[in-house]
Design a protein around this motif. Structure first.
Motif, PDB file in Angstrom:
ATOM      1  N   HIS A  90       0.779  -1.358   0.045  1.00  0.00           N
ATOM      2  CA  HIS A  90       0.196   0.383  -0.325  1.00  0.00           C
ATOM      3  C   HIS A  90       1.261   0.899   0.356  1.00  0.00           C
ATOM      4  O   HIS A  90       0.220   2.436  -0.465  1.00  0.00           O
ATOM      5  N   ILE A 123      -4.458   0.964  -4.553  1.00  0.00           N
ATOM      6  CA  ILE A 123      -3.732   1.809  -3.065  1.00  0.00           C
ATOM      7  C   ILE A 123      -5.469   1.885  -2.584  1.00  0.00           C
ATOM      8  O   ILE A 123      -5.030   1.289  -1.246  1.00  0.00           O
ATOM      9  N   THR A 155      -5.552  -2.201  -1.286  1.00  0.00           N
ATOM     10  CA  THR A 155      -4.896  -2.476  -0.346  1.00  0.00           C
ATOM     11  C   THR A 155      -5.688  -1.237   0.619  1.00  0.00           C
ATOM     12  O   THR A 155      -4.856  -2.755   2.050  1.00  0.00           O
ATOM     13  N   GLY A 156      -5.838  -0.695   0.648  1.00  0.00           N
ATOM     14  CA  GLY A 156      -5.932   0.567   2.026  1.00  0.00           C
ATOM     15  C   GLY A 156      -7.647  -0.244   2.683  1.00  0.00           C
ATOM     16  O   GLY A 156      -7.051  -0.678   3.858  1.00  0.00           O
TER      17      GLY A 156
END
Length: 152
Positions: free
Chosen positions: A9, A64, A67-68
């Motif tokens: 991330h 992003i 994965t966040g």
């Protein structure tokens, strides 16, 4: 597992921030200096450099985001995450704002720029600098908040 996802991330976020910073502070000024008053040549090379990158960045933004969310789900049992949920909320809003600017630049600004007259180009080039600087500020702040969230 959480550490691996966090590294992925953060690495993806750093790639987005770094790519924007490099473009804004290195590539664009060098193109301007190299081409000088030759707006047509500058625009042609800028279009060649930017060509095909839109969907790569969309994929980067998506990765992003995913994965966040995975990080939040993996860490849902930790008390500190519940205490600092607002950091993640602000980070999400900042990234949504940056993504919105990216959408505008990709699907509105660039088509205008491609079909612009020589007289219209300087204003469009200045607008891109403002948009790119704003997008860089939003993503940079979101990145900093992610570091803060990991350390509180």
């Amino acid at each position: 597992m959480t550490a691996v996802v966090a590294i992925i991330h953060a690495g993806l976020a750093a790639a987005w921030v770094g790519g924007m910073g490099y473009s804004l502070f290195v590539v664009q000024p060098k193109l301007k200096r190299y081409f000088g008053p030759d707006q047509e040549g500058r625009e042609t090379l800028t279009a060649v450099i930017a060509s095909g990158n839109r969907w790569k960045v969309v994929g980067l933004i998506g990765a992003i985001a995913v994965t966040g969310v995975v990080l939040l789900l993996l860490d849902h049992d930790h008390d500190h995450d519940h205490d600092h949920w607002w950091i993640h909320a602000i980070k999400a809003v900042l990234l949504l704002g940056a993504s919105g600017i990216f959408w505008y630049v990709s699907w509105r600004h660039w088509p205008q720029r491609v079909f612009a007259t020589a007289a219209e180009l300087p204003a469009l080039q200045r607008r891109l600098v403002v948009l790119a600087t704003t997008m860089l500020g939003l993503t940079g702040l979101a990145f900093a908040l992610g570091v803060l969230a990991a350390n509180v």
